[in-house]
Write a protein that holds these residues in place. Structure first.
Motif, PDB file in Angstrom:
ATOM      1  N   TRP A   1      31.346 -21.028  45.549  1.00  0.00           N
ATOM      2  CA  TRP A   1      32.447 -20.852  46.497  1.00  0.00           C
ATOM      3  C   TRP A   1      32.160 -19.696  47.468  1.00  0.00           C
ATOM      4  O   TRP A   1      32.334 -19.832  48.665  1.00  0.00           O
ATOM      5  CB  TRP A   1      33.760 -20.580  45.763  1.00  0.00           C
ATOM      6  CG  TRP A   1      34.202 -21.693  44.861  1.00  0.00           C
ATOM      7  CD1 TRP A   1      33.798 -23.005  44.918  1.00  0.00           C
ATOM      8  CD2 TRP A   1      35.118 -21.599  43.768  1.00  0.00           C
ATOM      9  NE1 TRP A   1      34.402 -23.735  43.929  1.00  0.00           N
ATOM     10  CE2 TRP A   1      35.235 -22.902  43.199  1.00  0.00           C
ATOM     11  CE3 TRP A   1      35.868 -20.570  43.204  1.00  0.00           C
ATOM     12  CZ2 TRP A   1      36.039 -23.186  42.114  1.00  0.00           C
ATOM     13  CZ3 TRP A   1      36.676 -20.847  42.126  1.00  0.00           C
ATOM     14  CH2 TRP A   1      36.762 -22.146  41.588  1.00  0.00           C
ATOM     15  N   VAL A   2      31.731 -18.566  46.920  1.00  0.00           N
ATOM     16  CA  VAL A   2      31.483 -17.383  47.750  1.00  0.00           C
ATOM     17  C   VAL A   2      30.030 -17.431  48.226  1.00  0.00           C
ATOM     18  O   VAL A   2      29.150 -16.758  47.702  1.00  0.00           O
ATOM     19  CB  VAL A   2      31.774 -16.083  46.982  1.00  0.00           C
ATOM     20  CG1 VAL A   2      31.690 -14.876  47.924  1.00  0.00           C
ATOM     21  CG2 VAL A   2      33.156 -16.138  46.339  1.00  0.00           C
ATOM     22  N   THR A   3      29.792 -18.256  49.217  1.00  0.00           N
ATOM     23  CA  THR A   3      28.451 -18.451  49.740  1.00  0.00           C
ATOM     24  C   THR A   3      28.121 -17.385  50.784  1.00  0.00           C
ATOM     25  O   THR A   3      28.959 -16.558  51.152  1.00  0.00           O
ATOM     26  CB  THR A   3      28.332 -19.834  50.380  1.00  0.00           C
ATOM     27  OG1 THR A   3      29.261 -19.910  51.473  1.00  0.00           O
ATOM     28  CG2 THR A   3      28.645 -20.933  49.370  1.00  0.00           C
ATOM     29  N   ARG A   4      26.911 -17.441  51.281  1.00  0.00           N
ATOM     30  CA  ARG A   4      26.475 -16.508  52.321  1.00  0.00           C
ATOM     31  C   ARG A   4      27.342 -16.643  53.570  1.00  0.00           C
ATOM     32  O   ARG A   4      27.755 -15.642  54.156  1.00  0.00           O
ATOM     33  CB  ARG A   4      25.008 -16.781  52.649  1.00  0.00           C
ATOM     34  CG  ARG A   4      24.338 -15.786  53.593  1.00  0.00           C
ATOM     35  CD  ARG A   4      22.854 -16.107  53.610  1.00  0.00           C
ATOM     36  NE  ARG A   4      22.095 -15.155  54.392  1.00  0.00           N
ATOM     37  CZ  ARG A   4      21.677 -15.364  55.643  1.00  0.00           C
ATOM     38  NH1 ARG A   4      21.998 -16.508  56.237  1.00  0.00           N
ATOM     39  NH2 ARG A   4      20.950 -14.472  56.278  1.00  0.00           N
ATOM     40  N   ASP A   5      27.642 -17.874  53.966  1.00  0.00           N
ATOM     41  CA  ASP A   5      28.473 -18.086  55.155  1.00  0.00           C
ATOM     42  C   ASP A   5      29.884 -17.551  54.952  1.00  0.00           C
ATOM     43  O   ASP A   5      30.502 -17.013  55.881  1.00  0.00           O
ATOM     44  CB  ASP A   5      28.531 -19.583  55.495  1.00  0.00           C
ATOM     45  CG  ASP A   5      27.232 -20.086  56.099  1.00  0.00           C
ATOM     46  OD1 ASP A   5      26.365 -19.254  56.427  1.00  0.00           O
ATOM     47  OD2 ASP A   5      27.069 -21.318  56.223  1.00  0.00           O
ATOM     48  N   PHE A   6      30.405 -17.692  53.728  1.00  0.00           N
ATOM     49  CA  PHE A   6      31.746 -17.189  53.424  1.00  0.00           C
ATOM     50  C   PHE A   6      31.806 -15.679  53.591  1.00  0.00           C
ATOM     51  O   PHE A   6      32.731 -15.137  54.209  1.00  0.00           O
ATOM     52  CB  PHE A   6      32.132 -17.590  52.000  1.00  0.00           C
ATOM     53  CG  PHE A   6      33.493 -17.113  51.565  1.00  0.00           C
ATOM     54  CD1 PHE A   6      34.611 -17.909  51.755  1.00  0.00           C
ATOM     55  CD2 PHE A   6      33.654 -15.870  50.966  1.00  0.00           C
ATOM     56  CE1 PHE A   6      35.874 -17.468  51.357  1.00  0.00           C
ATOM     57  CE2 PHE A   6      34.904 -15.421  50.566  1.00  0.00           C
ATOM     58  CZ  PHE A   6      36.020 -16.226  50.769  1.00  0.00           C
ATOM     59  N   VAL A   7      30.806 -14.982  53.061  1.00  0.00           N
ATOM     60  CA  VAL A   7      30.785 -13.520  53.160  1.00  0.00           C
ATOM     61  C   VAL A   7      30.581 -13.080  54.606  1.00  0.00           C
ATOM     62  O   VAL A   7      31.232 -12.148  55.090  1.00  0.00           O
ATOM     63  CB  VAL A   7      29.691 -12.938  52.249  1.00  0.00           C
ATOM     64  CG1 VAL A   7      29.576 -11.428  52.443  1.00  0.00           C
ATOM     65  CG2 VAL A   7      29.995 -13.245  50.788  1.00  0.00           C
ATOM     66  N   LEU A   8      29.679 -13.761  55.320  1.00  0.00           N
ATOM     67  CA  LEU A   8      29.448 -13.416  56.728  1.00  0.00           C
ATOM     68  C   LEU A   8      30.719 -13.593  57.552  1.00  0.00           C
ATOM     69  O   LEU A   8      31.032 -12.773  58.427  1.00  0.00           O
ATOM     70  CB  LEU A   8      28.321 -14.268  57.298  1.00  0.00           C
ATOM     71  CG  LEU A   8      26.894 -13.860  56.902  1.00  0.00           C
ATOM     72  CD1 LEU A   8      25.887 -14.904  57.370  1.00  0.00           C
ATOM     73  CD2 LEU A   8      26.542 -12.490  57.484  1.00  0.00           C
ATOM     74  N   ALA A   9      31.471 -14.657  57.286  1.00  0.00           N
ATOM     75  CA  ALA A   9      32.733 -14.868  58.004  1.00  0.00           C
ATOM     76  C   ALA A   9      33.721 -13.747  57.698  1.00  0.00           C
ATOM     77  O   ALA A   9      34.439 -13.266  58.594  1.00  0.00           O
ATOM     78  CB  ALA A   9      33.325 -16.224  57.617  1.00  0.00           C
ATOM     79  N   GLY A  10      33.766 -13.318  56.433  1.00  0.00           N
ATOM     80  CA  GLY A  10      34.631 -12.191  56.077  1.00  0.00           C
ATOM     81  C   GLY A  10      34.212 -10.923  56.791  1.00  0.00           C
ATOM     82  O   GLY A  10      35.054 -10.145  57.263  1.00  0.00           O
ATOM     83  N   TRP A  11      32.899 -10.701  56.875  1.00  0.00           N
ATOM     84  CA  TRP A  11      32.397  -9.512  57.574  1.00  0.00           C
ATOM     85  C   TRP A  11      32.723  -9.551  59.064  1.00  0.00           C
ATOM     86  O   TRP A  11      33.004  -8.517  59.667  1.00  0.00           O
ATOM     87  CB  TRP A  11      30.893  -9.387  57.366  1.00  0.00           C
ATOM     88  CG  TRP A  11      30.530  -8.844  56.021  1.00  0.00           C
ATOM     89  CD1 TRP A  11      31.384  -8.542  55.005  1.00  0.00           C
ATOM     90  CD2 TRP A  11      29.225  -8.526  55.556  1.00  0.00           C
ATOM     91  NE1 TRP A  11      30.684  -8.054  53.920  1.00  0.00           N
ATOM     92  CE2 TRP A  11      29.354  -8.032  54.234  1.00  0.00           C
ATOM     93  CE3 TRP A  11      27.955  -8.611  56.106  1.00  0.00           C
ATOM     94  CZ2 TRP A  11      28.263  -7.628  53.482  1.00  0.00           C
ATOM     95  CZ3 TRP A  11      26.855  -8.212  55.356  1.00  0.00           C
ATOM     96  CH2 TRP A  11      27.014  -7.723  54.056  1.00  0.00           C
TER      97      TRP A  11
END
Length: 459
Positions: A211-221
């Motif tokens: 669920w917490v993929t690289r794209d997910f974290v980048l979007a949060g950042w």
């Protein structure tokens, strides 16, 4: 521990610099002492394997992630963290003693307990860096581990010694423009909010949810860094500095705002690609290719090629290496290992490194998941190589399982890693001259062993 340390030692700012330095020195000494003793004792009791399992546990990462969130919103001014009344009373009594320059026993004891608290909070976070020391302690040797833990904790605590001195310096710097300290607190809150994604990702990786993929974290950042930039530009204000909204922006504040806006845009550029985002960012991001999924070929948008890698199957990789006459490259890694992410995203794709890795059968060996395979592989690493540190790299000869070379930890100098790979390949070739002879005859399998040597002086 940064805001905790500053808040705790702010009460010394009214005393002399000598008194402040003395208490800061006591704080550092208590950290070094308790870190050294705790490290050796706990390793003797639990072993290096057990301590690494604790540092990668879901509960521990959830605790750290929640702690970062709490401190972030505290720095935003949403609430104040209040010390229990009984502790406040004791602190007040100690402060009275301090101001009257009488007994310092109570105050010194409080500083020592602060050092103990620091050690307990930070100990499991540092297990990955001191795996060799913990492994030695687990075997019953106490002298070398004690020296190692002392050296590590001395360097580790030195910045916090400076922080313990900071309150008196900060009070002298505030003057009439003390509002900058509120802004610094808010910016630190945004940074801690961004850091919380790392520990949320650790839980996801260990559980294998995806669920917490690289794209997910980048979007949060993207959202966090953009909000920080807008705050520094005074587009909006928080309750702690609402009266400051809409006022002029100083040049230094403008520069920091531009940096965070640029960082937000840079994070946005990485969404949907597998390109390296740079050493520091790669270390805090989930892996570009989620563990257990297929590697992707190079594509548009700045993606990089990811070679096929065997996961959690050392016997299988050795069998393949024996069949293809290639050495085995064993990558001891972890789902929660920051330095592992850095190496895999920023060092392995470099042409001079990738060309050499292609000459081997690569295997990712995870040691921090909740499955039995990770326990077995962690124990194998400690027994075979006498270290629990991550990352750890070993090149093996599939013919007899002998070690051609090892490389411990990460490196910011790719040439060091290239030298390790070249030495391991040279050792393998020396043991198997038939492969080199076949290369001269045009054998395509053997030719792979020398492809990387044209990059000896860089790509």
């Amino acid at each position: 521990m940064i805001p905790i340390t500053i808040a705790f030692f702010s009460k010394f700012s009214e005393t002399s610099v000598r008194r402040t330095a003395g208490m800061a020195g006591l704080y550092m000494a208590s950290i070094v002492t308790t870190f050294t003793v705790l490290g050796v004792v706990v390793s003797l009791v639990f072993g290096a394997v057990g301590m690494q399992a604790i540092s990668a546990s879901v509960l521990f990462n959830a605790f750290i992630g929640l702690l970062l969130l709490v401190f972030a919103f505290n720095l935003f001014g949403m609430f104040e963290i209040k010390i229990p009344s009984w502790l406040v009373n004791k602190t007040a009594a100690a402060e009275h003693e301090l101001k009257s320059k009488t007994s310092l026993g109570s105050q010194a004891l409080g500083v020592i307990f602060m050092g103990l608290t620091f050690t307990l909070i930070s100990f499991t976070c540092t297990v990955g860096f001191i795996g060799l020391v913990l492994a030695e302690a687990a075997k019953g040797d106490a002298v070398f581990p004690a020296i190692g833990m002392f050296a590590f904790s001395l360097a580790f605590s030195l910045p916090f010694f400076v922080l313990a001195l900071a309150p008196s310096w900060a009070n002298q710097l505030q003057g009439k423009a003390g509002g900058w300290m509120v802004s610094v607190k808010v910016v630190l809150g945004f940074v801690e909010l961004a850091g919380a994604f790392k520990f949320l990702s650790n839980i996801d990786l260990v559980r294998g949810w995806g669920w917490v993929t690289r794209d997910f974290v980048l979007a949060g950042w993207v959202a966090v860094f953009l909000a920080c930039g807008l705050y520094l530009l005074k587009i909006f204000a928080l309750s702690s500095d609402a009266e400051d909204a809409g006022s002029r922006v100083s040049p230094p504040r403008m520069a920091f705002a531009m940096m965070f806006v640029a960082l937000s845009g840079y994070s946005l550029s990485g969404i949907g690609t597998t390109k390296s985002m740079g050493g520091w960012l790669d270390g805090w991001l989930p892996p570009a290719v989620y563990p257990g999924t297929e590697r992707v070929a190079a594509s548009g948008g700045g993606a990089v090629a990811h070679a096929a890698v065997i996961k959690d199957d050392i016997p299988g990789s050795m069998a393949k290496g024996l069949e293809e006459q290639r050495p085995g490259f064993i990558d001891f890694t972890g789902y929660t290992c920051t330095n592992c992410r850095y190496m895999e995203a920023s060092v392995f794709p470099l042409p001079q490194v990738a060309s050499r890795l292609e000459q081997m059968v690569r295997t990712e060996v995870y040691t921090d998941c909740i499955q039995d395979i990770c326990d077995e592989q962690r124990e194998y690493q400690v027994e075979r190589f006498e270290t629990a540190a991550l990352p750890f790299y070993a090149v093996l000869d599939p013919a007899d399982d002998s070690v051609m070379g090892t490389f411990a930890s990460s490196t910011n100098d790719p040439s060091e890693f290239v030298a390790f790979l070249d030495a391991a390949l040279a050792n393998y070739s020396a043991k198997h001259p038939a492969v080199a002879d076949a290369e001269e005859a045009g054998d395509p399998v053997a030719q792979r062993h020398q492809q990387g040597h044209k990059f000896e002086n860089g790509p």
